[in-house]
Design a protein around this motif. Structure first.
Motif, mmCIF file in Angstrom:
data_model
loop_
_atom_site.group_PDB
_atom_site.id
_atom_site.type_symbol
_atom_site.label_atom_id
_atom_site.label_comp_id
_atom_site.label_asym_id
_atom_site.label_seq_id
_atom_site.Cartn_x
_atom_site.Cartn_y
_atom_site.Cartn_z
ATOM 1 N N ILE A 1 -2.361 10.327 -3.213
ATOM 2 C CA ILE A 1 -1.300 11.199 -2.725
ATOM 3 C C ILE A 1 -0.957 12.251 -3.772
ATOM 4 O O ILE A 1 -0.817 13.445 -3.454
ATOM 5 N N ALA A 2 -0.836 11.829 -5.031
ATOM 6 C CA ALA A 2 -0.519 12.784 -6.097
ATOM 7 C C ALA A 2 -1.611 13.832 -6.237
ATOM 8 O O ALA A 2 -1.344 15.034 -6.368
ATOM 9 N N GLY A 3 -2.867 13.390 -6.200
ATOM 10 C CA GLY A 3 -3.972 14.339 -6.295
ATOM 11 C C GLY A 3 -4.019 15.293 -5.112
ATOM 12 O O GLY A 3 -4.302 16.485 -5.274
ATOM 13 N N GLY A 4 -3.713 14.788 -3.913
ATOM 14 C CA GLY A 4 -3.709 15.644 -2.741
ATOM 15 C C GLY A 4 -2.629 16.700 -2.793
ATOM 16 O O GLY A 4 -2.866 17.866 -2.450
ATOM 17 N N LEU B 1 -3.948 12.347 1.546
ATOM 18 C CA LEU B 1 -2.647 11.996 2.110
ATOM 19 C C LEU B 1 -2.752 11.093 3.335
ATOM 20 O O LEU B 1 -1.842 10.295 3.596
ATOM 21 N N ARG B 2 -3.807 11.208 4.086
ATOM 22 C CA ARG B 2 -3.912 10.498 5.359
ATOM 23 C C ARG B 2 -4.193 9.005 5.241
ATOM 24 O O ARG B 2 -3.596 8.215 5.983
ATOM 25 N N PRO B 3 -5.078 8.533 4.360
ATOM 26 C CA PRO B 3 -5.450 7.116 4.378
ATOM 27 C C PRO B 3 -4.254 6.183 4.214
ATOM 28 O O PRO B 3 -3.385 6.394 3.365
ATOM 29 N N ALA B 4 -4.221 5.156 5.042
ATOM 30 C CA ALA B 4 -3.160 4.146 4.986
ATOM 31 C C ALA B 4 -3.672 2.883 5.658
ATOM 32 O O ALA B 4 -4.526 2.932 6.554
ATOM 33 N N VAL C 1 -6.138 0.433 10.271
ATOM 34 C CA VAL C 1 -6.743 1.135 9.141
ATOM 35 C C VAL C 1 -6.859 2.610 9.503
ATOM 36 O O VAL C 1 -7.570 2.970 10.457
ATOM 37 N N ARG C 2 -6.177 3.449 8.744
ATOM 38 C CA ARG C 2 -6.269 4.894 8.967
ATOM 39 C C ARG C 2 -7.091 5.496 7.843
ATOM 40 O O ARG C 2 -6.614 5.666 6.725
ATOM 41 N N GLN D 1 -14.413 0.545 5.596
ATOM 42 C CA GLN D 1 -13.872 0.688 4.254
ATOM 43 C C GLN D 1 -12.377 0.968 4.316
ATOM 44 O O GLN D 1 -11.894 1.696 5.182
ATOM 45 N N LEU D 2 -11.634 0.387 3.377
ATOM 46 C CA LEU D 2 -10.196 0.590 3.286
ATOM 47 C C LEU D 2 -9.933 1.695 2.262
ATOM 48 O O LEU D 2 -9.783 1.444 1.069
ATOM 49 N N TRP D 3 -9.885 2.936 2.746
ATOM 50 C CA TRP D 3 -9.713 4.074 1.853
ATOM 51 C C TRP D 3 -8.377 4.030 1.122
ATOM 52 O O TRP D 3 -8.265 4.553 0.012
ATOM 53 N N ALA D 4 -7.366 3.467 1.744
ATOM 54 C CA ALA D 4 -6.034 3.441 1.127
ATOM 55 C C ALA D 4 -5.923 2.392 0.035
ATOM 56 O O ALA D 4 -4.921 2.367 -0.693
ATOM 57 N N LEU D 5 -6.931 1.525 -0.107
ATOM 58 C CA LEU D 5 -6.935 0.502 -1.153
ATOM 59 C C LEU D 5 -8.181 0.678 -2.012
ATOM 60 O O LEU D 5 -9.100 -0.148 -1.977
#
Length: 255
Positions: A40-43, A85-88, A98-99, A132-136
């Motif tokens: 999120i910070a990088g985005g 920002l989107r992955p969650a 899984v987003r 794949q779990l992009w948010a993790l």
């Protein structure tokens, strides 16, 4: 963090659905949401730089420069949002939502075969498909830091240290055995257990995966945790990105 887009308690749900989501698989009020703070910070940083450069090109540019800048922004902004920002990962009592950058996958716990940690964190469906779990994301640096903390904690307890396993994420075989539990445990506050805890120190994403494995073991046989795996493409991301790519290609081609 929790999501709050479920219906009010005073409005009954006419369709059968789990307590954590509505009939479309959207997260409910009791979902726990995992995101990547670094992503999120990088985005946000990338979007700020792109907005600054794009605005400067549109305002001060000459000829085709403003149009090229707009086309590039139309292409790049959705991609940056998609990957940062989107992955969650929405974790509910009945399903895992899984987003990822370009897809939204809803997996009832009864259709989850396992969760695997290696260089990436993945969820395996019963049909063998892995997502794949992009948010993790896996952080090798965090695992090494957790390993050092675990060795110090064991030294304080006067125990021997196995440097080969300290801070290491479990595999699928460690996570799912009949009546088995993940070997690593986390403290109630969500921080890795230390010298005063009940288990080894763990990296943050490894702790989250341990929690997912435990919840899967508890809920996989529940009647409300059954159903079909659904996958939806994120056209709200793909559409603008494709349009920007086409526009940019046309502008470059006619130049």
């Amino acid at each position: 963090m929790t999501s709050s887009d479920s219906q009010p308690d005073s409005q009954p749900d006419p369709k059968p659905s789990g307590p954590d989501s509505d009939a479309m698989g959207r997260p409910g009020r009791r979902d726990r949401v995992h995101r990547s703070p670094a992503g999120i910070a990088g985005g946000v940083l990338l979007l700020a730089v792109m907005a600054w450069l794009g605005t400067d090109a549109v305002v001060r540019g000459e000829g085709r420069t403003p149009w090229l800048a707009l086309a590039a922004l139309l292409l790049l902004v959705p991609l940056v949002v998609a990957f940062t920002l989107r992955p969650a990962v929405h974790v509910g009592p009945d399903r895992l939502r899984v987003r990822n950058p370009f897809r939204v996958i809803v997996l009832p716990w009864g259709r989850v075969a396992g969760l695997r940690s290696g260089y990436t964190n993945e969820v395996l469906a019963e049909d063998g498909t892995k997502y794949q779990l992009w948010a993790l994301p896996v952080s090798l640096r965090a695992r090494k830091r957790a390993a050092r903390q675990e060795m110090r904690a064991q030294a304080e307890r006067g125990q021997g240290v196995d440097v080969r396993s300290a801070g290491r994420a479990p595999g699928v075989g460690d996570a799912f055995r009949a009546g088995g539990r993940s070997a690593a445990r986390t403290s109630p506050s969500g921080a890795g257990a230390g010298a005063g805890g009940s288990g080894p120190v763990r990296a943050a994403t490894d702790q989250a995966m341990d929690e997912l494995r435990e919840l899967h073991e508890e809920r996989r046989e529940a009647a409300s945790a059954q159903g079909e795996v659904t996958v939806r493409w994120a056209y709200e991301v793909l559409g603008p990105a494709v349009a920007g790519a086409v526009l940019l290609g046309v502008l470059l081609g006619v130049g």
